[in-house]
Design a protein around this motif. Sequence first.
Motif, PDB file in Angstrom:
ATOM      1  N   ALA A 281       0.783  -1.137  -0.173  1.00 27.42           N
ATOM      2  CA  ALA A 281       0.164  -0.085   0.037  1.00 27.42           C
ATOM      3  C   ALA A 281       0.937   1.338  -0.024  1.00 27.42           C
ATOM      4  O   ALA A 281       0.693   2.278  -0.655  1.00 27.42           O
ATOM      5  N   TRP A 282       1.849   1.198   0.820  1.00 28.41           N
ATOM      6  CA  TRP A 282       2.729   2.387   0.937  1.00 28.41           C
ATOM      7  C   TRP A 282       3.462   2.726  -0.331  1.00 28.41           C
ATOM      8  O   TRP A 282       3.566   3.907  -0.900  1.00 28.41           O
ATOM      9  N   LYS A 283       4.033   1.653  -0.961  1.00 22.90           N
ATOM     10  CA  LYS A 283       4.634   1.997  -2.369  1.00 22.90           C
ATOM     11  C   LYS A 283       3.671   2.146  -3.452  1.00 22.90           C
ATOM     12  O   LYS A 283       3.984   3.190  -4.227  1.00 22.90           O
ATOM     13  N   ALA A 284       2.470   1.728  -3.382  1.00 23.55           N
ATOM     14  CA  ALA A 284       1.784   2.167  -4.336  1.00 23.55           C
ATOM     15  C   ALA A 284       1.112   3.830  -4.226  1.00 23.55           C
ATOM     16  O   ALA A 284       0.942   4.467  -5.086  1.00 23.55           O
ATOM     17  N   LEU A 285       1.093   4.244  -3.155  1.00 29.37           N
ATOM     18  CA  LEU A 285       0.932   5.600  -2.810  1.00 29.37           C
ATOM     19  C   LEU A 285       2.048   6.525  -2.868  1.00 29.37           C
ATOM     20  O   LEU A 285       1.961   7.575  -3.601  1.00 29.37           O
ATOM     21  N   MET A 286       3.146   6.115  -2.220  1.00 25.39           N
ATOM     22  CA  MET A 286       4.230   7.116  -2.086  1.00 25.39           C
ATOM     23  C   MET A 286       5.271   6.823  -3.070  1.00 25.39           C
ATOM     24  O   MET A 286       5.708   8.039  -3.710  1.00 25.39           O
ATOM     25  N   VAL A 287       5.462   5.765  -3.787  1.00 28.92           N
ATOM     26  CA  VAL A 287       6.305   5.438  -4.772  1.00 28.92           C
ATOM     27  C   VAL A 287       5.833   5.804  -6.248  1.00 28.92           C
ATOM     28  O   VAL A 287       6.195   6.373  -7.027  1.00 28.92           O
ATOM     29  N   CYS A 288       4.955   4.897  -6.308  1.00 31.77           N
ATOM     30  CA  CYS A 288       4.166   4.888  -7.780  1.00 31.77           C
ATOM     31  C   CYS A 288       3.211   6.146  -7.951  1.00 31.77           C
ATOM     32  O   CYS A 288       3.590   6.803  -8.958  1.00 31.77           O
ATOM     33  N   GLY A 289       2.527   6.207  -7.098  1.00 31.67           N
ATOM     34  CA  GLY A 289       1.401   7.280  -7.067  1.00 31.67           C
ATOM     35  C   GLY A 289       1.937   8.789  -6.702  1.00 31.67           C
ATOM     36  O   GLY A 289       1.273   9.851  -7.188  1.00 31.67           O
TER      37      GLY A 289
ATOM     38  N   VAL B  47       1.863  10.462  -4.072  1.00 31.60           N
ATOM     39  CA  VAL B  47       0.678  11.160  -3.540  1.00 31.60           C
ATOM     40  C   VAL B  47       1.260  12.384  -2.596  1.00 31.60           C
ATOM     41  O   VAL B  47       2.105  12.206  -2.140  1.00 31.60           O
ATOM     42  N   LYS B  48       0.522  13.441  -2.781  1.00 32.65           N
ATOM     43  CA  LYS B  48       0.890  14.637  -1.838  1.00 32.65           C
ATOM     44  C   LYS B  48      -0.366  15.353  -1.380  1.00 32.65           C
ATOM     45  O   LYS B  48      -1.532  15.096  -1.964  1.00 32.65           O
ATOM     46  N   PRO B  49      -0.169  16.166  -0.363  1.00 35.92           N
ATOM     47  CA  PRO B  49      -1.270  16.960   0.214  1.00 35.92           C
ATOM     48  C   PRO B  49      -2.139  17.514  -1.154  1.00 35.92           C
ATOM     49  O   PRO B  49      -1.523  18.293  -2.115  1.00 35.92           O
ATOM     50  N   GLY B  50      -3.389  17.477  -1.220  1.00 37.78           N
ATOM     51  CA  GLY B  50      -4.269  18.226  -2.077  1.00 37.78           C
ATOM     52  C   GLY B  50      -4.612  17.112  -3.267  1.00 37.78           C
ATOM     53  O   GLY B  50      -5.541  17.472  -3.810  1.00 37.78           O
ATOM     54  N   ASP B  51      -4.176  15.995  -3.302  1.00 39.34           N
ATOM     55  CA  ASP B  51      -4.468  15.145  -4.366  1.00 39.34           C
ATOM     56  C   ASP B  51      -5.602  14.262  -3.756  1.00 39.34           C
ATOM     57  O   ASP B  51      -5.884  14.150  -2.488  1.00 39.34           O
ATOM     58  N   THR B  52      -6.271  13.928  -4.803  1.00 43.36           N
ATOM     59  CA  THR B  52      -7.552  12.943  -4.697  1.00 43.36           C
ATOM     60  C   THR B  52      -7.022  11.439  -4.717  1.00 43.36           C
ATOM     61  O   THR B  52      -6.292  11.203  -5.873  1.00 43.36           O
ATOM     62  N   VAL B  53      -7.521  10.551  -3.909  1.00 39.26           N
ATOM     63  CA  VAL B  53      -7.146   9.128  -3.930  1.00 39.26           C
ATOM     64  C   VAL B  53      -8.363   8.292  -3.824  1.00 39.26           C
ATOM     65  O   VAL B  53      -9.148   8.828  -2.859  1.00 39.26           O
TER      66      VAL B  53
ATOM     67  N   LEU C 121      -3.006   7.601   4.173  1.00 34.34           N
ATOM     68  CA  LEU C 121      -3.808   8.907   3.701  1.00 34.34           C
ATOM     69  C   LEU C 121      -3.856   9.860   5.051  1.00 34.34           C
ATOM     70  O   LEU C 121      -3.817  11.086   4.903  1.00 34.34           O
ATOM     71  N   GLN C 122      -4.838   9.226   5.991  1.00 30.41           N
ATOM     72  CA  GLN C 122      -5.203   9.824   7.112  1.00 30.41           C
ATOM     73  C   GLN C 122      -3.933  10.384   7.642  1.00 30.41           C
ATOM     74  O   GLN C 122      -3.959  11.634   8.381  1.00 30.41           O
ATOM     75  N   ALA C 123      -2.858   9.609   7.907  1.00 26.36           N
ATOM     76  CA  ALA C 123      -1.488  10.114   8.701  1.00 26.36           C
ATOM     77  C   ALA C 123      -1.114  11.134   7.851  1.00 26.36           C
ATOM     78  O   ALA C 123      -0.203  12.197   8.296  1.00 26.36           O
ATOM     79  N   LEU C 124      -1.258  11.460   6.516  1.00 24.37           N
ATOM     80  CA  LEU C 124      -0.433  12.349   5.694  1.00 24.37           C
ATOM     81  C   LEU C 124      -1.497  13.736   5.668  1.00 24.37           C
ATOM     82  O   LEU C 124      -1.096  14.641   4.910  1.00 24.37           O
ATOM     83  N   GLY C 125      -2.577  13.659   6.319  1.00 23.41           N
ATOM     84  CA  GLY C 125      -3.551  14.560   6.169  1.00 23.41           C
ATOM     85  C   GLY C 125      -4.364  14.545   5.034  1.00 23.41           C
ATOM     86  O   GLY C 125      -4.988  15.704   4.676  1.00 23.41           O
ATOM     87  N   LEU C 126      -4.356  13.382   4.366  1.00 27.02           N
ATOM     88  CA  LEU C 126      -5.228  13.334   3.058  1.00 27.02           C
ATOM     89  C   LEU C 126      -6.399  12.394   3.384  1.00 27.02           C
ATOM     90  O   LEU C 126      -6.044  11.093   4.025  1.00 27.02           O
TER      91      LEU C 126
END
Length: 196
Positions: A146-154, A156-162, A179-184
């Motif tokens: 899950a982390w790799k999908a979000l942070m490496v491949c995707g 993801v940064k604040p303001g993104d929709t996932v 996502l909740q931990a990142l404020g998303l």
Amino acid sequence: MRLIRLKAPGGLENLKLVEEDCPEPGPGELLVRIRACSLNFHDSMVALGKKPCADGRIPLSDGAGEVVAVSDDVQEFKVGDAVVSTYWPHWLTGEPTPANKKGELGDDVDGYAREYACMPWHAFTRAPADFTHVEAATLTCAGVTAWKALMVCGQVKPGDTVLVLGTVYRCSRCNSQKLQALGLLPPPHRRRSWKS
């Protein structure tokens, strides 16, 4: 202690519950009482014989529990610590290499389908304080996926929709927590009620 061994060539009928002596930690090792394991696609491939392993292998790559004994030379953990397994116990720093990705748990070496596991201390990391053993056991494979999908491949940064799909519960739950931990915050789940 009770454990499961897989007789070659695999297949669910070849998973055998057996009794063996509880191991003692040697130099650099921990003895961990396994309280929970998770079942991943990789584990099902091993159990079904689609990913060959040695005869008598203990399956399951992910486990969580508490430390019950520590070798005198290990300073990183103490008795009572809640721990979770690491997927690649020899990958301690840097980029992945064939050398640090050896020893895949549950097929190359014995996994966690057992009551007690005696492993090198670096085969574990501390479990999050607010996680149960069951929750922590899902972090190793599904959580890192899950982390790799979000942070490496995707990226993801604040303001993104996932959009988080719920087809693989542990991955989608881990994604939601990250996502909740990142404020998303993921979009709210909408359950459709089908009428016949």
